[in-house]
Design an enzyme around this catalytic site. Structure first.
Site, PDB file in Angstrom:
ATOM      1  N   CYS A  68       6.890  78.459   6.081  1.00  0.00           N
ATOM      2  CA  CYS A  68       6.185  79.604   5.511  1.00  0.00           C
ATOM      3  C   CYS A  68       4.744  79.691   6.024  1.00  0.00           C
ATOM      4  O   CYS A  68       4.156  80.770   6.043  1.00  0.00           O
ATOM      5  CB  CYS A  68       6.224  79.551   3.987  1.00  0.00           C
ATOM      6  SG  CYS A  68       7.876  79.871   3.336  1.00  0.00           S
ATOM      7  N   ALA A  91      34.330  71.840 -10.331  1.00  0.00           N
ATOM      8  CA  ALA A  91      34.766  73.235 -10.474  1.00  0.00           C
ATOM      9  C   ALA A  91      33.771  74.112 -11.231  1.00  0.00           C
ATOM     10  O   ALA A  91      34.154  74.970 -12.020  1.00  0.00           O
ATOM     11  CB  ALA A  91      36.143  73.284 -11.136  1.00  0.00           C
ATOM     12  N   CYS A  98       5.409  75.840   2.507  1.00  0.00           N
ATOM     13  CA  CYS A  98       6.045  74.805   3.327  1.00  0.00           C
ATOM     14  C   CYS A  98       5.677  75.063   4.794  1.00  0.00           C
ATOM     15  O   CYS A  98       5.061  76.077   5.122  1.00  0.00           O
ATOM     16  CB  CYS A  98       7.555  74.819   3.126  1.00  0.00           C
ATOM     17  SG  CYS A  98       8.406  76.184   3.928  1.00  0.00           S
ATOM     18  N   ASP A 100      40.606  64.999  -6.662  1.00  0.00           N
ATOM     19  CA  ASP A 100      40.746  65.726  -7.925  1.00  0.00           C
ATOM     20  C   ASP A 100      41.190  67.154  -7.666  1.00  0.00           C
ATOM     21  O   ASP A 100      41.076  67.651  -6.547  1.00  0.00           O
ATOM     22  CB  ASP A 100      39.405  65.731  -8.664  1.00  0.00           C
ATOM     23  CG  ASP A 100      38.306  66.366  -7.844  1.00  0.00           C
ATOM     24  OD1 ASP A 100      37.993  65.823  -6.764  1.00  0.00           O
ATOM     25  OD2 ASP A 100      37.771  67.422  -8.248  1.00  0.00           O
ATOM     26  N   CYS A 123       6.240  80.654   0.247  1.00  0.00           N
ATOM     27  CA  CYS A 123       5.690  79.399  -0.257  1.00  0.00           C
ATOM     28  C   CYS A 123       4.722  78.813   0.762  1.00  0.00           C
ATOM     29  O   CYS A 123       4.240  79.532   1.641  1.00  0.00           O
ATOM     30  CB  CYS A 123       6.798  78.419  -0.669  1.00  0.00           C
ATOM     31  SG  CYS A 123       7.454  77.364   0.612  1.00  0.00           S
ATOM     32  N   ASP A 149      32.943  63.590  -0.031  1.00  0.00           N
ATOM     33  CA  ASP A 149      33.917  64.325  -0.829  1.00  0.00           C
ATOM     34  C   ASP A 149      35.277  64.139  -0.161  1.00  0.00           C
ATOM     35  O   ASP A 149      35.372  63.679   0.972  1.00  0.00           O
ATOM     36  CB  ASP A 149      33.505  65.801  -0.955  1.00  0.00           C
ATOM     37  CG  ASP A 149      34.122  66.459  -2.195  1.00  0.00           C
ATOM     38  OD1 ASP A 149      35.021  65.846  -2.818  1.00  0.00           O
ATOM     39  OD2 ASP A 149      33.711  67.585  -2.543  1.00  0.00           O
TER      40      ASP A 149
HETATM   41  N1  GUN Z   1      32.832  70.454  -4.653  1.00  0.00           N
HETATM   42  C1  GUN Z   1      32.550  71.490  -5.482  1.00  0.00           C
HETATM   43  N2  GUN Z   1      33.331  71.446  -6.594  1.00  0.00           N
HETATM   44  C2  GUN Z   1      34.123  70.359  -6.464  1.00  0.00           C
HETATM   45  C3  GUN Z   1      35.139  69.774  -7.291  1.00  0.00           C
HETATM   46  O1  GUN Z   1      35.471  70.258  -8.383  1.00  0.00           O
HETATM   47  N3  GUN Z   1      35.737  68.628  -6.813  1.00  0.00           N
HETATM   48  C4  GUN Z   1      35.384  68.069  -5.627  1.00  0.00           C
HETATM   49  N4  GUN Z   1      35.985  66.940  -5.235  1.00  0.00           N
HETATM   50  N5  GUN Z   1      34.436  68.600  -4.835  1.00  0.00           N
HETATM   51  C5  GUN Z   1      33.815  69.727  -5.250  1.00  0.00           C
HETATM   52 ZN    ZN Z   2       8.612  77.977   2.468  1.00  0.00          ZN
END
Ligand code: GUN
Ligand code: ZN
Length: 673
Positions: free
Chosen positions: A279, A191, A276, A124, A274, A89
């Site tokens: 757990c 978003a 796993c 963005d 669960c 990101d």
């Molecule tokens: N991580 C969670 N929401 C968003 C988003 O709208 N844009 C970006 N780039 N990362 C995110």
């Molecule tokens: Zn578990």
């Protein structure tokens, strides 16, 4: 069209896809979860969970001199010790939290390229939900500019271009359409975290579905920041392919256990939830007595395990064609998720465009929301292909399936006293019903003409024998519409009571009723009309049943092959009752229906391959009938509409048009060419 990322669809259900794409660090199956790996303080090794792809944050790396130098020298794969595909990101999230960051779009793209990320993200602007329209519009323009700039700046980096637009549906669709012009490799929907945090799942459905309307089918979609397994099934059904989240850690840090149907707090728990490793090996008390950070690590492990288990379950459901059943099950675990499911009703048409026409599993009705699945909508549309064979109609309640075997035996013959006159258009109570059409009323498909009682999904479905009020209302509505095509209708009293019908008359006891079930010939014609369109039955089988030889399975008694003069016209597929074309069937269908109906038009380059019976690839389809769905029988023609071959569609027309990779049609060659 995505340029670098070879995305291919293997299985489909609703708008969900099991797909595969390749990056320089391996192939990734979708749907999939990308665990968030923190470049500086990761404690859990996500490789152990079978993660094929992870996400980390390039801005965090950029801001920390030590991490930055190591990433630039050894690469991001070494930095976070993950050999598979890495997405990064860009710092947009930090931008949305802190309002400002000190890196430009161009710089962050170049940096992601320099550290050897597989899939990078432009900067963005995540616009919050429910802001003023002007703000969403202004942010969106910047997001679009940056997405375009990123495409121009990148070299080999695969790129995310994020769909924004806040909670304005039209802006989401606009953004999706505009951003797809830049041919990115993955389209995230951004978003949406605040919507999920507020449990606004109906708004989430709007945002996702409008985004989908603008996005191409041939590119994976990533629902950004979605990491709770509770939303996976619903959002996969809408076409989301990738999820990411730090939720498994964030929840663990607050002593919360994620489950596919909600969240559990350690303080309330008496049992581990669960099976796993965590757990099984620890008790609730063990965990409570531990140091917080040790405990958080274990709960994070559980959370990741549960999340991947849900992804696997969803994939199995897609292969089986049972995803909507799982979606309905999951959405019933929280009233606000149920809002999401109910909002999805508005998008049945979008779903129908991409939903396969036949599936492996039966349609299980789980409540009135099931009435809005695409199969029901398609049935109501296909029903209009049938023209009445008589002016009289008999309407029967459901029996065991297949209906033909039981309706006559159990109802019509035995219980004539249970029939009442329901409707008359002619004001004449006709008493000769011996040649009348017979339909069954049942949940969830409403009206089922008897000849279709083995066709998918009219035979392959189950619903509770105790009808709910919504289903009754639905059936009644369908019935009232359907009977308008007849002069006289008689109906079984059981249905009259169930559906609370009025306007009834006692029938005359001189009523003559059909003394046998529907003939195989009539059944074939109904199926052909229903499957291919009005008139297909006559085109394929003519009007004289003496010319047609029908071969049935000795074991099941079902029709298997249909011949004329020793030449096969169609076969009937055992599991779904579909008519499968042979040479003669294809030729007749081609003659009967005009271009472009049932057709896939291929380019000159591949004509000879199609003629030779080789699969048709999406890339070589120049045009195709919009109504084609996965598993439909199709005609393969050239631009002059000459029939080259025929076969089975592997994708919907919408996908065939968007995809450049992969197969569109499994071809069957014409034998006598
Ligand atoms: N991580 C969670 N929401 C968003 C988003 O709208 N844009 C970006 N780039 N990362 C995110
Ligand atoms: Zn578990």
């Amino acid at each position: 069209m995505c340029i670098f990322l070879d995305f291919e669809i293997k299985y489909k259900d609703a708008m969900a896809r099991i797909g595969k794409f390749k990056t320089p660090h391996g192939s990734v199956t979708t749907p999939n979860l990308m665990p968030v790996v923190h470049p500086g303080k990761q404690t859990l090794d996500v490789k152990q969970f079978g993660a094929e792809i992870v996400i980390t944050n390039s801005y965090i790396i950029y801001k920390n001199e030590k991490l930055k130098q190591k990433a630039l020298t050894d690469g991001v794969h070494s930095l976070i010790d993950f050999p598979g595909t890495i997405e990064t990101d860009s710092g947009s999230f930090q931008l949305s939290v802190y309002g400002d960051i000190d890196i430009t779009n161009e710089e962050v793209i170049k940096f992601q390229e320099d550290i050897g990320t597989d899939i990078g993200t432009s900067l963005d602007i995540p616009t919050a939900p429910y802001v003023k329209r002007e703000e969403a519009e202004a942010d969106l323009e910047v997001t679009l500019e940056r997405a375009e700039e990123a495409i121009n700046v990148r070299d080999k980096l695969l790129l995310n271009s994020v769909v924004q637009g806040s909670t304005f549906c039209d802006l989401r669709e606009y953004c999706a359409r505009e951003i797809s012009k830049f041919d990115a490799d993955i389209y995230p929907i951004g978003a949406v975290v605040p919507l999920m945090e507020m449990y606004r799942y109906s708004d989430l459905v709007d945002v996702v579905m409008y985004s989908m309307r603008g996005l191409p089918e041939d590119t994976p979609r990533h629902l950004m920041g979605a990491g709770h397994p509770m939303v996976f099934a619903l959002t996969v059904a809408m076409g989301c392919d990738l999820f990411d989240s730090a939720a498994y850690i964030l929840y663990a840090n607050k002593d919360r256990f994620m489950m596919p149907d909600g969240t559990l707090k350690l303080e309330d728990m008496v049992e581990m939830p669960c099976s796993c490793r965590v757990c099984c090996e620890y008790t609730v008390d063990d965990l409570r007595q531990m140091k917080q950070e040790d405990r958080a690590k274990l709960i994070a492990e559980h959370n990741l395990h549960i999340s991947f288990a849900e992804i696997r379950r969803i994939r199995q459901a897609i292969v089986d064609g049972e995803l909507m059943k799982l979606v309905e099950l999951r959405c019933r675990s929280h009233p606000f998720l149920l809002d999401g499911l109910r909002r999805l009703k508005e998008y049945t048409e979008d779903m129908e465009h991409l939903n396969p026409s036949s599936k492996r599993s039966a349609f299980f009705y789980t409540g009135y929301e099931s009435l809005y699945r695409p199969e029901v909508k398609r049935h109501l549309e296909k029903l209009a292909n049938l023209t009445p064979n008589s002016k009289n109609l008999i309407v029967m309640p459901h029996t065991n399936k297949p209906y033909t075997r039981y309706v006559f035996k159990e109802h019509i013959k035995k219980y004539t006293d249970k029939l009442v006159q329901y409707y008359t258009n002619s004001q004449n109570l006709d008493t000769d019903f011996s040649d009348s059409d017979v339909v069954v009323c049942d949940v969830p498909f409403g009206i089922i003409p008897l000849g279709l009682d083995e066709f998918y999904p009219l035979a392959q479905n189950e619903s509770p024998s105790i009808m709910d009020d919504d289903a009754k209302k639905f059936i009644k509505q369908q019935l009232e519409e359907y009977i308008k095509g007849y002069d006289n209708v008689i109906i079984h009293k059981n249905l009259v009571e169930k559906l609370d019908l009025t306007g009834l008359y006692e029938v005359n006891d001189t009523l003559s009723l059909p003394d046998k079930s529907i003939s195989d010939f009539d059944r074939l014609k109904d199926i052909a009309d229903y499957q291919f369109g009005s008139g297909a039955g006559e085109a394929l089988f003519g009007n004289n049943q003496n010319n047609i030889k029908i071969e049935k399975s000795r074991k099941t008694g079902k029709i298997r092959h249909v011949y004329e003069d020793g030449k096969i016209i169609v076969n009937m597929r055992a599991n779904d009752g579909f008519l499968i074309l042979s040479d003669l069937g294809a030729i007749r269908l081609h003659e009967k229906f005009n271009y472009p109906m049932h057709r896939v038009v291929v380019s000159e380059d591949v004509e000879e391959f199609a003629v030779a019976g080789k699969s048709v690839f999406n890339k070589f389809v120049v045009e195709c009938d919009e109504s084609i769905r996965r598993n439909d029988e199709v005609l393969i023609v050239n631009r002059n509409d000459e029939l080259l071959a025929y076969g089975k569609a592997l994708l919907s027309s919408y996908e065939i048009n968007d995809f450049d990779n992969g197969q569109a049609i499994k071809t069957r060659k014409m034998k006598n060419r």
